[in-house]
Design an enzyme around this catalytic site. Structure first.
Site, PDB file in Angstrom:
ATOM      1  N   ARG A  79     -14.817 -41.647  39.547  1.00  0.00           N
ATOM      2  CA  ARG A  79     -14.232 -40.511  38.822  1.00  0.00           C
ATOM      3  C   ARG A  79     -15.196 -39.340  38.890  1.00  0.00           C
ATOM      4  NH1 ARG A  79     -11.064 -41.224  33.256  1.00  0.00           N
ATOM      5  NH2 ARG A  79      -9.812 -42.255  34.826  1.00  0.00           N
ATOM      6  N   LYS A 103      -8.523 -55.973  34.835  1.00  0.00           N
ATOM      7  CA  LYS A 103      -7.449 -55.748  35.820  1.00  0.00           C
ATOM      8  C   LYS A 103      -7.566 -56.704  37.007  1.00  0.00           C
ATOM      9  CE  LYS A 103      -6.791 -51.437  36.706  1.00  0.00           C
ATOM     10  NZ  LYS A 103      -6.582 -50.067  37.203  1.00  0.00           N
ATOM     11  N   LYS A 115     -17.044 -49.321  37.831  1.00  0.00           N
ATOM     12  CA  LYS A 115     -16.520 -47.955  37.906  1.00  0.00           C
ATOM     13  C   LYS A 115     -17.690 -47.008  38.073  1.00  0.00           C
ATOM     14  CE  LYS A 115     -12.396 -45.922  37.294  1.00  0.00           C
ATOM     15  NZ  LYS A 115     -11.057 -46.425  37.584  1.00  0.00           N
ATOM     16  N   THR A 189       0.622 -48.537  43.348  1.00  0.00           N
ATOM     17  CA  THR A 189       0.506 -48.617  41.884  1.00  0.00           C
ATOM     18  C   THR A 189       1.874 -48.368  41.247  1.00  0.00           C
ATOM     19  OG1 THR A 189      -1.771 -47.850  42.012  1.00  0.00           O
ATOM     20  CG2 THR A 189      -0.700 -47.670  39.871  1.00  0.00           C
ATOM     21  N   GLY A 221       2.093 -37.165  39.524  1.00  0.00           N
ATOM     22  CA  GLY A 221       1.117 -37.070  40.607  1.00  0.00           C
ATOM     23  C   GLY A 221       1.367 -38.171  41.608  1.00  0.00           C
ATOM     24  N   VAL A 223       1.018 -41.406  41.524  1.00  0.00           N
ATOM     25  CA  VAL A 223       1.773 -42.570  41.038  1.00  0.00           C
ATOM     26  C   VAL A 223       3.141 -42.137  40.497  1.00  0.00           C
ATOM     27  CG1 VAL A 223       1.798 -44.504  39.417  1.00  0.00           C
ATOM     28  CG2 VAL A 223      -0.373 -43.742  40.391  1.00  0.00           C
ATOM     29  N   ARG A 247       4.516 -29.424  40.029  1.00  0.00           N
ATOM     30  CA  ARG A 247       4.707 -30.877  40.205  1.00  0.00           C
ATOM     31  C   ARG A 247       6.059 -31.302  39.634  1.00  0.00           C
ATOM     32  NH1 ARG A 247      -0.627 -34.192  40.809  1.00  0.00           N
ATOM     33  NH2 ARG A 247      -1.411 -32.951  42.526  1.00  0.00           N
ATOM     34  N   ALA A 296       1.045 -46.100  34.287  1.00  0.00           N
ATOM     35  CA  ALA A 296      -0.124 -46.286  35.152  1.00  0.00           C
ATOM     36  C   ALA A 296      -1.431 -45.827  34.530  1.00  0.00           C
ATOM     37  CB  ALA A 296       0.074 -45.511  36.449  1.00  0.00           C
ATOM     38  N   ASN A 298      -4.870 -45.226  32.826  1.00  0.00           N
ATOM     39  CA  ASN A 298      -5.882 -46.162  32.324  1.00  0.00           C
ATOM     40  C   ASN A 298      -6.170 -45.870  30.854  1.00  0.00           C
ATOM     41  OD1 ASN A 298      -6.617 -47.734  34.681  1.00  0.00           O
ATOM     42  ND2 ASN A 298      -7.445 -45.838  35.524  1.00  0.00           N
TER      43      ASN A 298
HETATM   44  N1  LIG Z   1      -3.551 -43.697  41.725  1.00  0.00           N
HETATM   45  C1  LIG Z   1      -3.644 -44.985  41.437  1.00  0.00           C
HETATM   46  O1  LIG Z   1      -3.481 -45.867  42.288  1.00  0.00           O
HETATM   47  C2  LIG Z   1      -3.949 -45.415  40.022  1.00  0.00           C
HETATM   48  C3  LIG Z   1      -4.235 -46.758  39.769  1.00  0.00           C
HETATM   49  C4  LIG Z   1      -4.480 -47.158  38.451  1.00  0.00           C
HETATM   50  C5  LIG Z   1      -4.455 -46.220  37.441  1.00  0.00           C
HETATM   51  N2  LIG Z   1      -4.176 -44.911  37.723  1.00  0.00           N
HETATM   52  C6  LIG Z   1      -4.121 -43.970  36.617  1.00  0.00           C
HETATM   53  O2  LIG Z   1      -2.799 -43.464  36.542  1.00  0.00           O
HETATM   54  C7  LIG Z   1      -2.813 -42.090  36.173  1.00  0.00           C
HETATM   55  C8  LIG Z   1      -2.123 -41.270  37.239  1.00  0.00           C
HETATM   56  O3  LIG Z   1      -2.785 -41.449  38.482  1.00  0.00           O
HETATM   57  P1  LIG Z   1      -2.462 -40.501  39.718  1.00  0.00           P
HETATM   58  O4  LIG Z   1      -3.237 -41.046  40.857  1.00  0.00           O
HETATM   59  O5  LIG Z   1      -0.977 -40.326  39.835  1.00  0.00           O
HETATM   60  O6  LIG Z   1      -3.110 -39.139  39.227  1.00  0.00           O
HETATM   61  P2  LIG Z   1      -2.783 -37.655  39.747  1.00  0.00           P
HETATM   62  O7  LIG Z   1      -3.973 -36.850  39.417  1.00  0.00           O
HETATM   63  O8  LIG Z   1      -2.290 -37.689  41.150  1.00  0.00           O
HETATM   64  O9  LIG Z   1      -1.559 -37.200  38.823  1.00  0.00           O
HETATM   65  C9  LIG Z   1      -1.683 -37.004  37.446  1.00  0.00           C
HETATM   66  C10 LIG Z   1      -0.639 -35.989  37.053  1.00  0.00           C
HETATM   67  O10 LIG Z   1      -0.638 -35.881  35.622  1.00  0.00           O
HETATM   68  C11 LIG Z   1      -0.525 -34.514  35.283  1.00  0.00           C
HETATM   69  N3  LIG Z   1      -1.026 -34.340  33.926  1.00  0.00           N
HETATM   70  C12 LIG Z   1      -2.304 -34.278  33.505  1.00  0.00           C
HETATM   71  N4  LIG Z   1      -2.362 -34.153  32.169  1.00  0.00           N
HETATM   72  C13 LIG Z   1      -1.088 -34.167  31.742  1.00  0.00           C
HETATM   73  C14 LIG Z   1      -0.480 -34.093  30.463  1.00  0.00           C
HETATM   74  N5  LIG Z   1      -1.203 -33.989  29.341  1.00  0.00           N
HETATM   75  N6  LIG Z   1       0.871 -34.132  30.376  1.00  0.00           N
HETATM   76  C15 LIG Z   1       1.612 -34.237  31.508  1.00  0.00           C
HETATM   77  N7  LIG Z   1       1.096 -34.299  32.732  1.00  0.00           N
HETATM   78  C16 LIG Z   1      -0.234 -34.267  32.854  1.00  0.00           C
HETATM   79  C17 LIG Z   1      -1.280 -33.780  36.366  1.00  0.00           C
HETATM   80  O11 LIG Z   1      -0.885 -32.418  36.458  1.00  0.00           O
HETATM   81  C18 LIG Z   1      -0.888 -34.584  37.610  1.00  0.00           C
HETATM   82  O12 LIG Z   1       0.292 -34.107  38.215  1.00  0.00           O
HETATM   83  C19 LIG Z   1      -4.275 -41.727  35.971  1.00  0.00           C
HETATM   84  O13 LIG Z   1      -4.587 -41.907  34.611  1.00  0.00           O
HETATM   85  C20 LIG Z   1      -5.008 -42.748  36.804  1.00  0.00           C
HETATM   86  O14 LIG Z   1      -6.310 -43.006  36.306  1.00  0.00           O
HETATM   87  C21 LIG Z   1      -3.913 -44.494  38.984  1.00  0.00           C
END
Ligand SMILES: NC(=O)c1ccc[n+]([C@@H]2O[C@H](COP(=O)([O-])OP(=O)(O)OC[C@H]3O[C@@H](n4cnc5c(N)ncnc54)[C@H](O)[C@@H]3O)[C@@H](O)[C@H]2O)c1
Length: 385
Positions: A79, A103, A115, A189, A221, A223, A247, A296, A298
């Site tokens: 991160r 996990k 991490k 995911t 985003g 996921v 988005r 999704a 965390n």
């Molecule tokens: N990408 C993975 O494979 C994966 C795996 C496990 C956990 N996660 C967790 O899942 C979550 C999403 O992951 P990602 O890869 O899609 O992230 P990403 O950064 O691609 O997308 C996150 C989205 O959330 C939006 N966002 C941020 N704050 C917000 C809010 N308060 N209200 C509404 N929208 C908001 C952002 O604008 C963005 O479009 C994260 O918390 C990440 O840690 C992701």
């Protein structure tokens, strides 16, 4: 030997690494006073070690938290973000690393949990020389850990960053496909979260099918975007909210937009947090108008007590580290375990069965679903030790 809360200060990067112009003389990121509560943070943590390296060229602190290697090398994402204080960055790394152990164990992968956090003064511009230098030096740090920690992507890092890290170490998963990696784990995911939603719907409504159900996806985003497609294809009515209007607009006719600040309180059957952690808190749970939470993000629970609050509110909670394991299943399966696409998909669908097992434990032991999932994971880790 299991080392509890060991703190290792790493030497600074090699003198041969050129300082980046942007990073040279950078203002200290974090106030330079003593790190408040560091002793308590480490004493209360049940992990193995925290490695800290200060990176003078960028002004960043590089933190690698290895929570458990009982089941295999500690694997988890990196991160990158600015933090107000070093202790916030450390607390984040410790908590996230522990969740990774849970996990990996619940997903039955041969990995432990870890991490990394790059606590930067400001986000470097992707592709710039300072960005490249930071990730090369970070790759040196991962390499120095000799495989104890295997890195992947997390907030503000992706395949592009991991391709640079891979110039210095092999202990990396999720490089771009062109560089031999499994790429973005987000879509996998999303498939796992979709199966978690089905399992939670089975428990809440007596039927796993999401056709006709109203699902609200917070964060579209990597996921969330794919999850919206899967829910739409399965016949659900989909709502989306994102702080980035582009988005939200990008999902087009697949979903109806909801204002980001109106997510809590919007009536729906399924709420899928796919943005940030801490969304399930004392003040929000009372206002949730859903029957299922499965997403999704965390660390969705602001505090462990929030799992009890959800249960008392009659909401079925799919513990985040069970629901969002699809990414590590994809990375480990494709890059380490030799699984083909079909095998990976079978494992992602297996999240549905895992959650059914978690719900059964919760019923039998009269505990929350979060406690049940943690118990399942900790038993597997303890058995491996
Ligand atoms: N990408 C993975 O494979 C994966 C795996 C496990 C956990 N996660 C967790 O899942 C979550 C999403 O992951 P990602 O890869 O899609 O992230 P990403 O950064 O691609 O997308 C996150 C989205 O959330 C939006 N966002 C941020 N704050 C917000 C809010 N308060 N209200 C509404 N929208 C908001 C952002 O604008 C963005 O479009 C994260 O918390 C990440 O840690 C992701």
């Amino acid at each position: 030997m299991h080392l509890r809360g060991r703190l290792v200060f790493e030497p600074p990067p090699r003198a041969s690494e050129p300082s980046s112009p942007a990073g040279a003389g950078a203002a200290p990121l974090l106030d330079s006073g003593p790190v408040a509560g560091l002793d308590a943070l480490l004493r209360d943590w049940d992990g193995e070690e925290l490695v800290v390296r200060f990176d003078p060229p960028s002004g960043a602190f590089m933190l690698v938290a290895v929570h458990s290697t009982a089941l295999g090398p500690a694997m988890g994402g990196t991160r990158m973000k600015p933090y107000p204080r070093l202790e916030d960055a450390i607390a984040d790394a410790l908590l996230l690393a522990r969740a990774m152990s849970l996990k990996q164990a619940v997903a039955r992968l041969p990995f432990g949990g870890g991490k990394a956090v790059l606590a930067v003064p400001e986000l470097p511009e992707r592709g710039s020389s300072s960005w490249r230098g930071l990730f090369r030096r970070y790759g040196d740090l991962v390499e120095a850990l000799g495989g104890t920690y295997v890195t992947a992507a997390d907030m503000n890092t992706g395949s592009a960053e991991l391709d640079v890290v891979a110039e210095r170490t092999d202990h990396v998963l999720g490089r771009s496909p062109g560089r031999g990696g499994a790429g973005d784990p987000g879509p996998a995911t999303a498939v796992g979260v979709f199966h978690a939603i089905r399992a939670a719907c089975e428990r809440a409504f007596g039927a796993a099918d999401v056709a006709g159900r109203r699902a609200l996806v917070q964060g579209v985003g990597s996921v969330g975007r794919r999850l919206v497609e899967l829910l739409h294809e399965a016949g659900a009515e989909v709502l989306v909210a994102d702080v980035d209007p582009d988005r939200t607009a990008a999902v087009g006719a697949l979903a109806k937009p909801v204002a980001a600040e109106e997510v809590v309180g919007t009536p729906c059957d399924v709420f899928a947090p796919c943005a940030t952690g801490g969304v399930l808190a004392e003040d929000t749970i009372g206002r949730l108008a859903c029957r299922v939470v499965a997403g999704a993000a965390n660390n969705q629970l602001a505090t462990p007590e929030d799992a009890r609050r959800l249960q008392e509110a009659g909401i079925v909670y799919a513990p985040d580290f069970v629901a969002n394991a699809g990414g590590v299943i994809h990375l480990a399966g494709r890059e380490v375990l030799g699984w083909d696409e079909a095998e990976v998909h079978a494992r992602l669908a297996g999240i549905e069965r895992t959650l059914a097992e978690v719900f059964a434990i919760a019923d039998r032991e009269r505990i929350t679903t979060a406690e049940a999932a943690e118990r399942l994971a900790l038993e597997r880790i303890a058995a491996a030790r």
